[in-house]
Enzyme design. Structure first.
Site, PDB file in Angstrom:
ATOM      1  N   GLY A  17       0.824  -1.201   0.000  1.00 38.28           N
ATOM      2  CA  GLY A  17       0.000   0.000   0.000  1.00 38.28           C
ATOM      3  C   GLY A  17       0.861   1.255   0.000  1.00 38.28           C
ATOM      4  O   GLY A  17       2.044   1.229  -0.379  1.00 38.28           O
ATOM      5  N   ALA A  18       0.291   2.370   0.456  1.00 38.56           N
ATOM      6  CA  ALA A  18       0.986   3.654   0.420  1.00 38.56           C
ATOM      7  C   ALA A  18       2.287   3.616   1.208  1.00 38.56           C
ATOM      8  O   ALA A  18       3.319   4.130   0.759  1.00 38.56           O
ATOM      9  CB  ALA A  18       0.074   4.755   0.965  1.00 38.56           C
ATOM     10  N   ALA A  45      -5.760  -1.553   1.495  1.00 37.10           N
ATOM     11  CA  ALA A  45      -6.681  -0.525   1.972  1.00 37.10           C
ATOM     12  C   ALA A  45      -6.436   0.827   1.307  1.00 37.10           C
ATOM     13  O   ALA A  45      -7.369   1.618   1.129  1.00 37.10           O
ATOM     14  CB  ALA A  45      -6.563  -0.391   3.492  1.00 37.10           C
ATOM     15  N   ALA A  49      -9.169   4.007  -0.137  1.00 36.32           N
ATOM     16  CA  ALA A  49      -9.298   5.228   0.664  1.00 36.32           C
ATOM     17  C   ALA A  49      -9.895   6.329  -0.204  1.00 36.32           C
ATOM     18  O   ALA A  49      -9.377   6.645  -1.268  1.00 36.32           O
ATOM     19  CB  ALA A  49      -7.930   5.648   1.200  1.00 36.32           C
ATOM     20  N   GLU A 121     -12.895  17.578   7.113  1.00 33.46           N
ATOM     21  CA  GLU A 121     -13.487  16.319   7.574  1.00 33.46           C
ATOM     22  C   GLU A 121     -13.610  16.328   9.090  1.00 33.46           C
ATOM     23  O   GLU A 121     -13.128  17.243   9.771  1.00 33.46           O
ATOM     24  CB  GLU A 121     -12.651  15.132   7.092  1.00 33.46           C
ATOM     25  CG  GLU A 121     -12.644  14.991   5.581  1.00 33.46           C
ATOM     26  CD  GLU A 121     -11.872  13.775   5.093  1.00 33.46           C
ATOM     27  OE1 GLU A 121     -11.999  13.447   3.910  1.00 33.46           O
ATOM     28  OE2 GLU A 121     -11.155  13.156   5.896  1.00 33.46           O
ATOM     29  N   HIS A 243     -15.889   3.037  11.299  1.00 36.15           N
ATOM     30  CA  HIS A 243     -16.300   4.131  10.433  1.00 36.15           C
ATOM     31  C   HIS A 243     -17.816   4.282  10.539  1.00 36.15           C
ATOM     32  O   HIS A 243     -18.552   3.295  10.437  1.00 36.15           O
ATOM     33  CB  HIS A 243     -15.899   3.869   8.981  1.00 36.15           C
ATOM     34  CG  HIS A 243     -15.951   5.094   8.131  1.00 36.15           C
ATOM     35  ND1 HIS A 243     -17.132   5.659   7.722  1.00 36.15           N
ATOM     36  CD2 HIS A 243     -14.969   5.884   7.627  1.00 36.15           C
ATOM     37  CE1 HIS A 243     -16.878   6.732   7.002  1.00 36.15           C
ATOM     38  NE2 HIS A 243     -15.570   6.892   6.928  1.00 36.15           N
ATOM     39  N   ARG A 289     -15.019  10.388  14.777  1.00 36.03           N
ATOM     40  CA  ARG A 289     -15.691   9.172  14.340  1.00 36.03           C
ATOM     41  C   ARG A 289     -16.235   8.333  15.488  1.00 36.03           C
ATOM     42  O   ARG A 289     -17.284   7.694  15.349  1.00 36.03           O
ATOM     43  CB  ARG A 289     -14.728   8.330  13.496  1.00 36.03           C
ATOM     44  CG  ARG A 289     -14.455   8.918  12.146  1.00 36.03           C
ATOM     45  CD  ARG A 289     -13.424   8.111  11.382  1.00 36.03           C
ATOM     46  NE  ARG A 289     -13.264   8.621  10.026  1.00 36.03           N
ATOM     47  CZ  ARG A 289     -12.386   8.150   9.163  1.00 36.03           C
ATOM     48  NH1 ARG A 289     -11.579   7.169   9.519  1.00 36.03           N
ATOM     49  NH2 ARG A 289     -12.303   8.653   7.944  1.00 36.03           N
ATOM     50  N   HIS A 350     -13.119  -0.211  10.769  1.00 37.92           N
ATOM     51  CA  HIS A 350     -12.455   0.540   9.704  1.00 37.92           C
ATOM     52  C   HIS A 350     -10.948   0.655   9.865  1.00 37.92           C
ATOM     53  O   HIS A 350     -10.205   0.439   8.922  1.00 37.92           O
ATOM     54  CB  HIS A 350     -13.064   1.942   9.644  1.00 37.92           C
ATOM     55  CG  HIS A 350     -12.497   2.810   8.566  1.00 37.92           C
ATOM     56  ND1 HIS A 350     -12.545   2.464   7.233  1.00 37.92           N
ATOM     57  CD2 HIS A 350     -11.869   4.016   8.620  1.00 37.92           C
ATOM     58  CE1 HIS A 350     -11.984   3.415   6.506  1.00 37.92           C
ATOM     59  NE2 HIS A 350     -11.542   4.367   7.319  1.00 37.92           N
ATOM     60  N   ARG A 385      -8.425   7.874  15.798  1.00 41.75           N
ATOM     61  CA  ARG A 385      -7.763   8.512  14.655  1.00 41.75           C
ATOM     62  C   ARG A 385      -8.645   9.601  14.062  1.00 41.75           C
ATOM     63  O   ARG A 385      -9.813   9.369  13.749  1.00 41.75           O
ATOM     64  CB  ARG A 385      -7.451   7.470  13.580  1.00 41.75           C
ATOM     65  CG  ARG A 385      -6.829   8.067  12.316  1.00 41.75           C
ATOM     66  CD  ARG A 385      -6.545   6.996  11.296  1.00 41.75           C
ATOM     67  NE  ARG A 385      -7.751   6.479  10.684  1.00 41.75           N
ATOM     68  CZ  ARG A 385      -8.283   6.942   9.545  1.00 41.75           C
ATOM     69  NH1 ARG A 385      -7.744   7.977   8.930  1.00 41.75           N
ATOM     70  NH2 ARG A 385      -9.354   6.387   9.033  1.00 41.75           N
ATOM     71  N   LEU A 391      -3.230   8.122   5.837  1.00 48.88           N
ATOM     72  CA  LEU A 391      -2.331   8.161   4.688  1.00 48.88           C
ATOM     73  C   LEU A 391      -1.109   9.029   4.999  1.00 48.88           C
ATOM     74  O   LEU A 391       0.004   8.733   4.558  1.00 48.88           O
ATOM     75  CB  LEU A 391      -3.064   8.697   3.449  1.00 48.88           C
ATOM     76  CG  LEU A 391      -4.110   7.764   2.833  1.00 48.88           C
ATOM     77  CD1 LEU A 391      -4.838   8.466   1.692  1.00 48.88           C
ATOM     78  CD2 LEU A 391      -3.482   6.466   2.342  1.00 48.88           C
TER      79      LEU A 391
END
Length: 537
Positions: A17-18, A45, A49, A121, A243, A289, A350, A385, A391
């Site tokens: 991933g990233a 994942a 995203a 967000e 989430h 969240r 999540h 988080r 990311l």
């Protein structure tokens, strides 16, 4: 006859991933890199995203504000040094992405050079989320993996599961040094090993322990389980983020509806069309969240409903199609028109906020072993988080760990030949149904007993059943050849046990850990740390 193949490299990156790709690209000019991917390269994942990546790019924003927002969301458990380290390095690390071809959305700037379009967000006090419409992860993943495919020093092994890390005591050295890994080649169904100077775990989280999750199927806690078995400490695994808004639909079990929908004005509503978040938090839909997920869970249970609803129909059709093109199309394919209809939603597991303990260089307790991204515990997220810091953590720690590895790389030599995998005493299983049955049972009991709301009794029940399932799988693992489902279930059971143990140690409700037996905050709190005893199974 034993079939065994051995690979060699300077740096083995487990995960694609990233985090893993970014580190691989930064290390590759200095040595040979192997990237191990459990499925196809883009199935992690990162690819799914939607929201974006948080960084201070606007003049009216500040790094200090980003730090404070992160700490508030983390509910008193963020580590100050880590939060400052990541926030201060956010812009240059995001600029590295841009320089490597990642295209973030821009907007007009009063006739001047277009600036990045920033969205807001949950938990953020400013617009600081860079994004590519609602497919940020896909754009990042595609750009990074294209660069990796074209790098002469990078070898990519797809459809290969890491089984276990190999420590130096297997070849006559010290236990606390990692020298390689066993991998299972899913295409050809045999075990190989890889010798490496350095190993980087970038395997993501463990939300597949839950019945309902927004994560892809490969998120089975592999890196956490392997590191624990090898001797690494873990921390804060009681904090699994749910989430708030995953689509409730029989044909889309893990479609996440981006946080940016609420950031751009979407409301959460009951079946009768009334809003409810304003009754739970003054920030309403933009609350962190954990608060939003508990509010949805509370309303569902109070009203006996299967879901709640997300409403953005008060925005224009052009606005919705411009900002959420992918979401709009995917919902249309499921016969839901988000421009005219309320979207049915439920919370779903999540993000894993805890993981393998690392320092600011990504180093674990074991020499030559690093962990970056969701698999790690850095202290950034605390008890919850904040949106779009995930990311960012991947990119900053990929950079930080790569600098440390590059510094040491030229001084190291490959370890001695590794011991071959011995499967001479095992046979092919004719009872795969055992794995499927235990897998379903584990995910259901974790959802029921270790979910959004917990109690002492629920946690005790969960631990007892997990221990019984572990005994069954230990016996199964000892007698039968490995398979993808067996390896994942083995790891899921290990991580589930660690999650429950962490939850049982925390005698308070904080952030993502909410227990009816201890509803208040403790005055003095600290990370929940588990220390392994060496065990093999």
């Amino acid at each position: 006859m034993n079939i065994n193949r051995e690979h060699q490299c300077d740096v083995l990156v487990i995960g694609s991933g990233a985090a893993g790709l970014s580190l691989a690209l930064q290390v590759a000019p200095y040595g040979k890199v192997i990237i191990l991917s459990k499925s196809s390269l883009n199935e992690g994942a990162t690819y799914y995203a939607q929201g974006g990546i948080a960084a201070v790019f606007d003049e009216s924003d500040s790094i200090e504000s980003h730090i404070q927002d992160t700490k508030i969301a983390g509910a008193g458990l963020c580590e100050d040094d880590t939060v400052k380290f990541i926030a201060n390095n956010a812009k240059p690390c995001v600029q590295w992405l841009i320089d490597n071809g990642v295209l973030f959305d821009r907007e007009e700037n009063n006739g001047k050079k277009p600036r990045y379009h920033l969205t807001q967000e949950g938990g953020h006090s400013h617009r600081r989320i860079l994004h590519s419409a609602d497919t940020t992860g896909m754009v990042m993943q595609n750009s990074l993996q294209n660069n990796a495919y074209n790098h002469s020093n990078i070898t990519i092994l797809e459809y290969c599961n890491a089984i276990d890390l190999i420590t130096e005591d297997k070849i006559g050295g010290e236990h606390n040094k990692v020298v390689g890994a066993y991998i299972w080649n899913r295409r050809y169904e045999y075990v190989e090993n890889i010798r490496a100077q350095f190993i980087v775990l970038a395997t993501g989280g463990a939300s597949k322990v839950y019945q309902y999750t927004s994560n892809p199927d490969i998120s089975s806690g592999d890196g956490i389980a392997m590191a624990w078995r090898a001797g690494c400490r873990v921390a804060n695994l009681e904090f699994n983020q749910f989430h708030p808004t995953c689509l409730f639909h029989p044909k889309a079990k893990n479609l996440l509806l981006t946080e940016a929908l609420r950031g751009e004005g979407a409301y959460l509503k009951r079946i009768d069309g009334t809003r409810f978040m304003i009754e739970f938090d003054k920030r309403a839909e933009l609350a962190p969240r954990d608060i939003v997920a508990r509010a949805i869970d509370f309303e569902m249970k109070r009203l006996g409903e299967e879901c709640m609803y997300l409403d953005i129909t008060h925005k224009s059709i052009d606005f919705i199609k411009k900002h959420f093109p992918s979401t709009h199309i995917r919902l249309q394919n499921l016969c839901i028109d988000m421009t005219k209809e309320l979207i049915p939603i439920v919370p779903a597991a999540h993000y894993t906020c805890g993981g393998i303990i690392v320092n600011q260089k990504g180093q674990t307790d074991l020499s030559q072993l690093y962990a970056i991204g969701e698999v790690s515990y850095t202290g950034l997220h605390g008890a919850n988080r904040i949106a779009s810091n995930s990311l960012l953590e991947c990119i900053v720690y990929a950079w930080s760990a790569s600098q440390e590895i590059i510094k040491k790389l030229r001084k190291k030599e490959l370890p001695k030949k590794l011991p071959e995998w011995d499967d001479s005493q095992v046979t092919c299983s004719d009872e795969e149904i055992v794995i499927q049955h235990n897998w379903r049972e584990l995910r259901l009991l974790m959802w029921d007993y270790m979910g959004i709301v917990r109690t002492n009794k629920r946690l005790a029940r969960a631990l007892r059943r997990i221990e019984l399932l572990q005994k069954e799988i230990c016996e199964y693992y000892s007698n039968f050849k490995v398979s993808n489902n067996l390896l994942e279930l083995r790891n899921l059971l290990q991580v589930s046990e660690l999650m429950v143990q962490c939850a049982m140690k925390r005698k308070e409700s904080r952030g993502l850990h909410y227990t009816l037996d201890y509803p208040e905050l403790q005055n003095n709190t600290a990370p929940t740390i588990l220390i392994p005893k060496r065990k093999k199974y």
